[in-house]
Write a protein that holds these residues in place. Structure first.
Motif, PDB file in Angstrom:
ATOM      1  N   ASP A   1       2.787   1.700  -3.355  1.00 31.76           N
ATOM      2  CA  ASP A   1       1.341   2.007  -4.241  1.00 31.76           C
ATOM      3  C   ASP A   1       1.252   3.346  -4.333  1.00 31.76           C
ATOM      4  O   ASP A   1       1.287   3.973  -5.614  1.00 31.76           O
ATOM      5  N   THR A   2       0.983   4.504  -2.968  1.00 30.61           N
ATOM      6  CA  THR A   2       0.980   5.258  -2.863  1.00 30.61           C
ATOM      7  C   THR A   2       1.732   6.276  -3.061  1.00 30.61           C
ATOM      8  O   THR A   2       1.916   7.136  -4.508  1.00 30.61           O
ATOM      9  N   GLU A   3       3.490   5.576  -3.145  1.00 28.56           N
ATOM     10  CA  GLU A   3       4.575   5.954  -3.338  1.00 28.56           C
ATOM     11  C   GLU A   3       4.190   6.392  -5.142  1.00 28.56           C
ATOM     12  O   GLU A   3       4.981   7.395  -5.968  1.00 28.56           O
ATOM     13  N   LEU A   4       4.434   5.240  -6.087  1.00 32.95           N
ATOM     14  CA  LEU A   4       3.714   4.702  -7.022  1.00 32.95           C
ATOM     15  C   LEU A   4       3.294   6.171  -8.017  1.00 32.95           C
ATOM     16  O   LEU A   4       3.185   6.740  -8.289  1.00 32.95           O
ATOM     17  N   GLN A   5       1.902   6.457  -7.114  1.00 28.44           N
ATOM     18  CA  GLN A   5       0.842   7.698  -7.336  1.00 28.44           C
ATOM     19  C   GLN A   5       1.296   8.542  -7.971  1.00 28.44           C
ATOM     20  O   GLN A   5       1.564   9.291  -8.497  1.00 28.44           O
ATOM     21  N   LYS A   6       1.939   9.037  -6.545  1.00 26.55           N
ATOM     22  CA  LYS A   6       2.659  10.215  -6.620  1.00 26.55           C
ATOM     23  C   LYS A   6       3.751  10.692  -7.114  1.00 26.55           C
ATOM     24  O   LYS A   6       3.791  11.341  -8.153  1.00 26.55           O
ATOM     25  N   GLN A   7       4.601   9.766  -8.059  1.00 26.67           N
ATOM     26  CA  GLN A   7       5.600   9.681  -8.840  1.00 26.67           C
ATOM     27  C   GLN A   7       4.448   9.308  -9.778  1.00 26.67           C
ATOM     28  O   GLN A   7       5.428  10.576 -10.671  1.00 26.67           O
ATOM     29  N   THR A   8       3.480   9.064 -10.048  1.00 25.66           N
ATOM     30  CA  THR A   8       3.487   8.904 -11.331  1.00 25.66           C
ATOM     31  C   THR A   8       2.293  10.553 -11.674  1.00 25.66           C
ATOM     32  O   THR A   8       2.835  11.427 -12.464  1.00 25.66           O
ATOM     33  N   GLU A   9       1.947  11.280 -10.551  1.00 24.79           N
ATOM     34  CA  GLU A   9       1.432  12.433 -10.902  1.00 24.79           C
ATOM     35  C   GLU A   9       2.452  13.177 -10.831  1.00 24.79           C
ATOM     36  O   GLU A   9       2.605  14.561 -11.583  1.00 24.79           O
TER      37      GLU A   9
ATOM     38  N   TYR B   1       2.652  16.088 -14.067  1.00 23.78           N
ATOM     39  CA  TYR B   1       2.913  17.330 -13.724  1.00 23.78           C
ATOM     40  C   TYR B   1       3.625  17.804 -14.529  1.00 23.78           C
ATOM     41  O   TYR B   1       3.630  18.756 -15.273  1.00 23.78           O
TER      42      TYR B   1
ATOM     43  N   THR C   1       0.777  -1.377  -0.200  1.00 27.55           N
ATOM     44  CA  THR C   1       0.103  -0.211   0.163  1.00 27.55           C
ATOM     45  C   THR C   1       0.755   1.320  -0.313  1.00 27.55           C
ATOM     46  O   THR C   1       0.865   2.045  -0.541  1.00 27.55           O
TER      47      THR C   1
END
Length: 143
Positions: free
Chosen positions: A129-137, A141, A126
C-alpha cells in the motif's frame, strides 16, 4: 327255706340294681367317651387343616423365594454387564479425551501459524500500500 328265698330274692334284686346302676354308669361313660372322641377328632381335623395351610404357605413362600433369588441373579448379571459396559465406555471416553486434547493442541498450533501468516500478509499489504501511494504520487507528479 322261705327266709332263704326272700334273702336270695333281695340279693338278686340288689345285684340287679347294681347291674342296672353299672349299666347306666357304663352308658354315661361310653356317651362321654364318644363325645370326647368327637371333640378330639374335630380338634385333630382343625390341626390337620392348620398344618396343611402352613405347608401350603411354606411352599408358596419357597416359590416366591426362588423367584426372588432368580430375579436377584438376573439383576446381578445385568449389573455386571452394565459395569463392564461402563468400564468400556470410560476407556473410550479417556481415549476420546486424549484425542480432543491432541486436536486442541493442533488447533492452537494452526491458529498461531495462521495469526503469524496473517501478520506477515498484513505487513506485506501495508508495504505494498505504501509503494502504491508512492507510485500514485510519482504518477501524479509526472502528470
Amino acid at each position: 327255706v322261705a327266709m332263704e328265698t326272700v334273702s336270695l330274692e333281695h340279693q338278686i334284686q340288689s345285684v340287679q340294681r347294681h347291674i342296672a346302676f353299672l349299666k347306666k354308669e357304663q352308658m354315661e361313660l361310653l356317651h362321654d367317651l364318644h363325645l370326647e372322641i368327637l371333640r378330639l377328632q374335630k380338634h385333630c381335623s382343625e390341626l390337620t387343616h392348620d398344618l396343611e395351610m402352613k405347608e401350603l404357605e411354606a411352599r408358596q413362600q419357597d416359590v416366591l423365594d426362588r423367584e426372588l433369588e432368580e430375579k436377584c441373579r438376573a439383576m446381578e448379571a445385568q449389573l455386571q454387564e452394565k459395569e463392564k459396559d461402563n468400564l468400556e465406555l470410560r476407556k473410550e471416553l479417556k481415549h476420546k479425551e486424549t484425542l480432543v486434547a491432541a486436536l486442541r493442541s493442533s488447533l492452537r498450533s494452526k491458529e498461531r501459524r495462521f495469526l503469524e501468516e496473517l501478520k506477515r500478509r498484513s505487513h506485506r499489504v501495508t508495504i505494498l500500500d505504501t509503494e502504491l501511494q508512492k507510485q500514485t504520487e510519482a504518477a501524479a507528479y509526472l502528470s
